[in-house]
Motif scaffolding. Structure first.
Motif, PDB file in Angstrom:
ATOM      1  N   ARG A   1      10.884   7.565  22.832  1.00 61.53           N
ATOM      2  CA  ARG A   1      11.316   6.248  22.374  1.00 61.53           C
ATOM      3  C   ARG A   1      11.461   6.229  20.846  1.00 61.53           C
ATOM      4  NH1 ARG A   1       7.829   3.490  25.107  1.00 61.53           N
ATOM      5  NH2 ARG A   1       6.202   3.646  23.548  1.00 61.53           N
ATOM      6  N   ASN A   2      10.674   7.033  20.156  1.00 57.03           N
ATOM      7  CA  ASN A   2      10.685   7.074  18.690  1.00 57.03           C
ATOM      8  C   ASN A   2      11.081   8.461  18.212  1.00 57.03           C
ATOM      9  OD1 ASN A   2       9.501   4.354  17.918  1.00 57.03           O
ATOM     10  ND2 ASN A   2       8.044   5.089  19.452  1.00 57.03           N
ATOM     11  N   SER A   3      12.249   8.888  18.605  1.00 57.25           N
ATOM     12  CA  SER A   3      12.680  10.261  18.321  1.00 57.25           C
ATOM     13  C   SER A   3      12.805  10.545  16.826  1.00 57.25           C
ATOM     14  CB  SER A   3      13.993  10.570  19.032  1.00 57.25           C
ATOM     15  OG  SER A   3      14.997   9.660  18.635  1.00 57.25           O
ATOM     16  N   THR A   4      13.089   9.530  16.025  1.00 60.63           N
ATOM     17  CA  THR A   4      13.194   9.740  14.576  1.00 60.63           C
ATOM     18  C   THR A   4      11.855  10.170  14.001  1.00 60.63           C
ATOM     19  OG1 THR A   4      14.903   8.048  14.500  1.00 60.63           O
ATOM     20  CG2 THR A   4      13.927   8.691  12.409  1.00 60.63           C
TER      21      THR A   4
ATOM     22  N   LEU B   1       7.766   5.742   6.777  1.00 61.21           N
ATOM     23  CA  LEU B   1       7.161   6.993   7.246  1.00 61.21           C
ATOM     24  C   LEU B   1       8.105   8.180   7.068  1.00 61.21           C
ATOM     25  CD1 LEU B   1       5.358   5.685  10.429  1.00 61.21           C
ATOM     26  CD2 LEU B   1       4.269   6.651   8.397  1.00 61.21           C
ATOM     27  N   ILE B   2       9.379   7.968   7.282  1.00 61.38           N
ATOM     28  CA  ILE B   2      10.344   9.054   7.100  1.00 61.38           C
ATOM     29  C   ILE B   2      10.440   9.433   5.626  1.00 61.38           C
ATOM     30  CG2 ILE B   2      12.808   9.603   7.211  1.00 61.38           C
ATOM     31  CD1 ILE B   2      12.855   8.006   9.835  1.00 61.38           C
ATOM     32  N   ALA B   3      10.314   8.437   4.748  1.00 57.99           N
ATOM     33  CA  ALA B   3      10.462   8.679   3.317  1.00 57.99           C
ATOM     34  C   ALA B   3       9.232   9.305   2.665  1.00 57.99           C
ATOM     35  CB  ALA B   3      10.799   7.361   2.616  1.00 57.99           C
ATOM     36  N   THR B   4       8.055   9.149   3.275  1.00 58.37           N
ATOM     37  CA  THR B   4       6.846   9.657   2.627  1.00 58.37           C
ATOM     38  C   THR B   4       6.802  11.189   2.660  1.00 58.37           C
ATOM     39  OG1 THR B   4       4.440   9.519   2.512  1.00 58.37           O
ATOM     40  CG2 THR B   4       5.396   9.545   4.706  1.00 58.37           C
ATOM     41  N   PRO B   5       6.341  11.788   1.571  1.00 59.79           N
ATOM     42  CA  PRO B   5       6.213  13.247   1.564  1.00 59.79           C
ATOM     43  C   PRO B   5       4.923  13.724   2.253  1.00 59.79           C
ATOM     44  CG  PRO B   5       5.595  12.362  -0.570  1.00 59.79           C
ATOM     45  CD  PRO B   5       6.073  11.205   0.251  1.00 59.79           C
ATOM     46  N   GLN B   6       4.049  12.785   2.605  1.00 62.12           N
ATOM     47  CA  GLN B   6       2.768  13.169   3.204  1.00 62.12           C
ATOM     48  C   GLN B   6       2.970  13.756   4.599  1.00 62.12           C
ATOM     49  OE1 GLN B   6       2.114  12.509   0.054  1.00 62.12           O
ATOM     50  NE2 GLN B   6       0.066  12.707   0.814  1.00 62.12           N
ATOM     51  N   PRO B   7       2.093  14.687   4.990  1.00 63.75           N
ATOM     52  CA  PRO B   7       2.192  15.241   6.341  1.00 63.75           C
ATOM     53  C   PRO B   7       1.948  14.148   7.381  1.00 63.75           C
ATOM     54  CG  PRO B   7       0.299  16.172   5.191  1.00 63.75           C
ATOM     55  CD  PRO B   7       1.001  15.285   4.231  1.00 63.75           C
TER      56      PRO B   7
ATOM     57  N   SER C   1      11.093  -1.480  12.125  1.00 62.70           N
ATOM     58  CA  SER C   1      11.975  -0.516  11.464  1.00 62.70           C
ATOM     59  C   SER C   1      11.484  -0.199  10.054  1.00 62.70           C
ATOM     60  CB  SER C   1      13.411  -1.032  11.424  1.00 62.70           C
ATOM     61  OG  SER C   1      13.468  -2.263  10.739  1.00 62.70           O
ATOM     62  N   SER C   2      10.772  -1.140   9.408  1.00 58.23           N
ATOM     63  CA  SER C   2      10.244  -0.879   8.067  1.00 58.23           C
ATOM     64  C   SER C   2       9.205   0.243   8.108  1.00 58.23           C
ATOM     65  CB  SER C   2       9.632  -2.150   7.464  1.00 58.23           C
ATOM     66  OG  SER C   2       8.600  -2.645   8.296  1.00 58.23           O
ATOM     67  N   TRP C   3       8.435   0.344   9.194  1.00 67.47           N
ATOM     68  CA  TRP C   3       7.474   1.442   9.370  1.00 67.47           C
ATOM     69  C   TRP C   3       8.208   2.758   9.384  1.00 67.47           C
ATOM     70  CZ3 TRP C   3       3.124   1.366  13.463  1.00 67.47           C
ATOM     71  CH2 TRP C   3       2.272   0.282  13.261  1.00 67.47           C
TER      72      TRP C   3
ATOM     73  N   LYS D   1       0.844  -1.195   0.000  1.00 67.97           N
ATOM     74  CA  LYS D   1       0.000   0.000   0.000  1.00 67.97           C
ATOM     75  C   LYS D   1       0.880   1.245   0.000  1.00 67.97           C
ATOM     76  CE  LYS D   1      -4.143  -1.727   2.210  1.00 67.97           C
ATOM     77  NZ  LYS D   1      -5.055  -1.577   3.328  1.00 67.97           N
ATOM     78  N   ARG D   2       0.484   2.212  -0.779  1.00 63.38           N
ATOM     79  CA  ARG D   2       1.239   3.461  -0.882  1.00 63.38           C
ATOM     80  C   ARG D   2       0.655   4.492   0.070  1.00 63.38           C
ATOM     81  NH1 ARG D   2       5.834   3.402  -2.922  1.00 63.38           N
ATOM     82  NH2 ARG D   2       5.553   5.575  -3.416  1.00 63.38           N
ATOM     83  N   LEU D   3       1.518   5.127   0.833  1.00 62.24           N
ATOM     84  CA  LEU D   3       1.067   6.139   1.789  1.00 62.24           C
ATOM     85  C   LEU D   3       0.665   7.436   1.096  1.00 62.24           C
ATOM     86  CD1 LEU D   3       3.692   5.614   4.621  1.00 62.24           C
ATOM     87  CD2 LEU D   3       1.344   4.785   4.516  1.00 62.24           C
TER      88      LEU D   3
END
Length: 124
Positions: A86-89, A68-74, A62-64, A44-46
């Protein structure tokens, strides 16, 4: 920018909370979709969503995070302070953050603001 007609992806929330958020979004005219934990491997494409609401759990694959970091969506990250740390990235990538507890009205306002700013900066 009104929320009506916006497509919202809901990711990482417990089922009951996801259903509650969906009802609030639907009352504002949004179309929401709860993405299961297997969304990253499902193909599925975000990019089909106007905004993504993310609740990072303790065991975020880690795949999430990579997707999520790569998607241009807000990206709107919703969690308690511990989950954010815990999820600072994801926190650093997020367009906005909502700390729990929050009200449904607050969530709609921040969702609207995030979409409005995103549309403003994307307009040539």
């Amino acid at each position: 920018m009104e929320l009506s007609g916006s497509r919202v992806g809901i990711l990482g929330f417990p089922a009951a909370l996801s259903n509650e958020i969906s009802l609030v979004l639907e009352s504002a005219g949004c179309v929401s979709n709860h993405l299961s934990n297997a969304w990253a491997s499902s193909g599925k494409r975000l990019e089909i969503y106007d905004v993504l609401l993310v609740c990072p759990a303790e065991d975020v694959p880690s795949s999430w995070v990579t997707e999520l970091i790569a998607t241009p969506q807000p990206l709107l990250v919703i969690s308690g302070a511990e989950g954010i740390h815990r999820n600072s990235t994801l926190y650093l990538r997020a367009d906005d953050v909502v700390f729990q507890p929050y009200s449904s009205y607050e969530l709609l306002l921040i969702d609207r603001k995030t979409l409005k700013l995103w549309c403003f900066y994307r307009t040539p």
